[in-house]
Design a protein around this motif. Structure first.
Motif, PDB file in Angstrom:
ATOM      1  N   ASN A   2      70.324 -30.237  53.518  1.00 50.51           N
ATOM      2  CA  ASN A   2      68.736 -30.459  53.943  1.00 50.51           C
ATOM      3  C   ASN A   2      68.482 -31.860  53.884  1.00 50.51           C
ATOM      4  OD1 ASN A   2      70.486 -28.762  56.144  1.00 50.51           O
ATOM      5  ND2 ASN A   2      68.855 -27.137  55.820  1.00 50.51           N
ATOM      6  N   ASP A   3      67.717 -32.467  54.932  1.00 49.66           N
ATOM      7  CA  ASP A   3      66.161 -33.335  55.140  1.00 49.66           C
ATOM      8  C   ASP A   3      65.671 -32.520  53.882  1.00 49.66           C
ATOM      9  OD1 ASP A   3      64.268 -33.017  56.447  1.00 49.66           O
ATOM     10  OD2 ASP A   3      66.071 -32.793  57.387  1.00 49.66           O
ATOM     11  N   PRO A   4      64.601 -32.766  53.452  1.00 48.01           N
ATOM     12  CA  PRO A   4      63.012 -31.972  52.874  1.00 48.01           C
ATOM     13  C   PRO A   4      62.272 -31.730  53.749  1.00 48.01           C
ATOM     14  CG  PRO A   4      63.593 -34.556  51.623  1.00 48.01           C
ATOM     15  CD  PRO A   4      64.013 -34.265  53.360  1.00 48.01           C
ATOM     16  N   VAL A   5      61.947 -32.255  54.969  1.00 49.12           N
ATOM     17  CA  VAL A   5      61.546 -31.506  55.965  1.00 49.12           C
ATOM     18  C   VAL A   5      62.217 -30.274  56.460  1.00 49.12           C
ATOM     19  CG1 VAL A   5      59.843 -31.119  58.372  1.00 49.12           C
ATOM     20  CG2 VAL A   5      60.227 -33.271  56.203  1.00 49.12           C
ATOM     21  N   THR A   6      63.426 -30.205  56.899  1.00 47.45           N
ATOM     22  CA  THR A   6      63.814 -29.689  57.555  1.00 47.45           C
ATOM     23  C   THR A   6      64.055 -27.753  56.365  1.00 47.45           C
ATOM     24  OG1 THR A   6      65.351 -30.494  59.056  1.00 47.45           O
ATOM     25  CG2 THR A   6      66.365 -28.592  58.325  1.00 47.45           C
ATOM     26  N   HIS A   7      64.345 -28.983  55.107  1.00 47.28           N
ATOM     27  CA  HIS A   7      64.626 -27.483  54.224  1.00 47.28           C
ATOM     28  C   HIS A   7      63.292 -27.248  53.420  1.00 47.28           C
ATOM     29  CE1 HIS A   7      65.576 -25.363  50.211  1.00 47.28           C
ATOM     30  NE2 HIS A   7      65.027 -26.085  49.395  1.00 47.28           N
ATOM     31  N   ALA A   8      61.409 -27.887  53.651  1.00 44.90           N
ATOM     32  CA  ALA A   8      61.320 -27.301  53.530  1.00 44.90           C
ATOM     33  C   ALA A   8      60.420 -25.630  54.942  1.00 44.90           C
ATOM     34  CB  ALA A   8      59.460 -27.811  53.643  1.00 44.90           C
ATOM     35  N   ILE A   9      60.954 -25.898  56.300  1.00 40.91           N
ATOM     36  CA  ILE A   9      60.367 -24.738  57.145  1.00 40.91           C
ATOM     37  C   ILE A   9      61.068 -24.159  56.720  1.00 40.91           C
ATOM     38  CG2 ILE A   9      61.330 -25.122  59.535  1.00 40.91           C
ATOM     39  CD1 ILE A   9      60.692 -28.114  60.158  1.00 40.91           C
ATOM     40  N   GLN A  10      62.488 -24.006  56.419  1.00 39.78           N
ATOM     41  CA  GLN A  10      63.047 -22.730  56.102  1.00 39.78           C
ATOM     42  C   GLN A  10      63.309 -22.358  54.905  1.00 39.78           C
ATOM     43  OE1 GLN A  10      66.492 -24.637  55.389  1.00 39.78           O
ATOM     44  NE2 GLN A  10      67.946 -24.825  57.498  1.00 39.78           N
ATOM     45  N   VAL A  11      62.787 -22.712  54.066  1.00 40.22           N
ATOM     46  CA  VAL A  11      61.218 -21.921  52.362  1.00 40.22           C
ATOM     47  C   VAL A  11      60.552 -21.294  53.428  1.00 40.22           C
ATOM     48  CG1 VAL A  11      60.230 -22.350  50.918  1.00 40.22           C
ATOM     49  CG2 VAL A  11      62.212 -23.818  51.486  1.00 40.22           C
ATOM     50  N   VAL A  12      59.809 -21.992  53.988  1.00 40.31           N
ATOM     51  CA  VAL A  12      58.680 -21.363  54.916  1.00 40.31           C
ATOM     52  C   VAL A  12      58.568 -19.865  55.618  1.00 40.31           C
ATOM     53  CG1 VAL A  12      56.708 -21.539  56.296  1.00 40.31           C
ATOM     54  CG2 VAL A  12      56.815 -22.975  54.588  1.00 40.31           C
ATOM     55  N   GLU A  13      59.809 -20.239  56.798  1.00 42.60           N
ATOM     56  CA  GLU A  13      60.276 -19.331  57.297  1.00 42.60           C
ATOM     57  C   GLU A  13      60.486 -17.715  56.576  1.00 42.60           C
ATOM     58  OE1 GLU A  13      62.336 -21.109  61.274  1.00 42.60           O
ATOM     59  OE2 GLU A  13      59.803 -21.465  61.773  1.00 42.60           O
ATOM     60  N   SER A  14      61.036 -18.505  56.073  1.00 45.42           N
ATOM     61  CA  SER A  14      62.111 -17.437  54.893  1.00 45.42           C
ATOM     62  C   SER A  14      60.958 -16.651  54.558  1.00 45.42           C
ATOM     63  CB  SER A  14      62.824 -17.658  54.181  1.00 45.42           C
ATOM     64  OG  SER A  14      64.413 -18.663  55.036  1.00 45.42           O
ATOM     65  N   TYR A  15      60.131 -17.053  53.649  1.00 48.90           N
ATOM     66  CA  TYR A  15      59.205 -16.635  52.649  1.00 48.90           C
ATOM     67  C   TYR A  15      58.348 -15.292  53.765  1.00 48.90           C
ATOM     68  CZ  TYR A  15      54.250 -16.218  51.204  1.00 48.90           C
ATOM     69  OH  TYR A  15      53.277 -15.835  50.294  1.00 48.90           O
ATOM     70  N   LEU A  16      58.127 -15.749  54.471  1.00 49.89           N
ATOM     71  CA  LEU A  16      57.252 -15.424  56.155  1.00 49.89           C
ATOM     72  C   LEU A  16      58.361 -13.946  56.460  1.00 49.89           C
ATOM     73  CD1 LEU A  16      55.393 -18.300  58.027  1.00 49.89           C
ATOM     74  CD2 LEU A  16      54.636 -16.574  56.549  1.00 49.89           C
ATOM     75  N   GLU A  17      58.380 -14.022  56.625  1.00 50.72           N
ATOM     76  CA  GLU A  17      59.686 -13.207  57.047  1.00 50.72           C
ATOM     77  C   GLU A  17      59.909 -11.769  56.089  1.00 50.72           C
ATOM     78  OE1 GLU A  17      62.900 -15.230  58.342  1.00 50.72           O
ATOM     79  OE2 GLU A  17      62.408 -15.805  60.333  1.00 50.72           O
ATOM     80  N   ARG A  18      60.181 -12.300  54.890  1.00 50.35           N
ATOM     81  CA  ARG A  18      60.177 -11.399  52.805  1.00 50.35           C
ATOM     82  C   ARG A  18      58.583 -11.130  53.623  1.00 50.35           C
ATOM     83  NH1 ARG A  18      64.460  -9.458  52.262  1.00 50.35           N
ATOM     84  NH2 ARG A  18      66.326 -10.568  51.689  1.00 50.35           N
ATOM     85  N   SER A  19      57.750 -11.809  53.636  1.00 54.51           N
ATOM     86  CA  SER A  19      56.227 -11.530  53.513  1.00 54.51           C
ATOM     87  C   SER A  19      55.722 -10.552  54.705  1.00 54.51           C
ATOM     88  CB  SER A  19      55.188 -12.162  53.581  1.00 54.51           C
ATOM     89  OG  SER A  19      55.420 -13.584  52.731  1.00 54.51           O
TER      90      SER A  19
END
Length: 138
Positions: A2-19
């Protein structure tokens, strides 16, 4: 990829869900070495396990309801700044339920991993009001 912005959103939302499970080990796969976390009240942490331990003292349990996630690429550094907003819901240590506790989490994602985050919410204001110490009604 994915483009960096879309990927960063996926990373953050996955991090928050795990947290919010809480699964600090699972959340750790989304962070870089040298992570800096500025938590509510200006508390400094360096790992998801530390914020999980803090939350375990403040709440019986807590989860996030995402309202929106916005992100912007910094063309000079390649960093992506991600803003996730919503409401916390859960229970205080005495078991009293709460909902509608506003939050914003601000992330810096570099090379696909979180390098910094700031956590802001209304918990302190709500606790002040519950204790009869608020300067004005919420």
């Amino acid at each position: 990829m994915n483009d960096p912005v879309t990927h960063a959103i996926q990373v953050v939302e996955s991090y928050l869900e795990r947290s919010m499970i809480p699964d600090p080990e699972g959340a750790s796969v989304y962070v870089a070495d040298g992570l800096t976390i500025t938590f509510t009240g200006g508390r400094a942490f360096t790992a998801p396990a530390q914020t999980t331990a803090f939350n375990a003292q403040r709440y019986a349990w807590v989860k996030k309801r995402f309202i929106r996630t916005d992100a912007a690429l910094d063309p000079d550094t390649g960093d992506v700044h991600v803003y996730n907003t919503g409401h916390l819901h859960g229970a205080w240590p005495d078991g009293t339920a709460f909902d509608g506790n506003r939050y914003i989490d601000i992330f810096t994602v570099r090379d696909g991993l979180i390098v910094a985050t700031q956590v802001w919410n209304d918990s302190a204001e709500i606790l002040l009001e519950r204790a009869g110490l608020a300067e004005a009604p919420l």
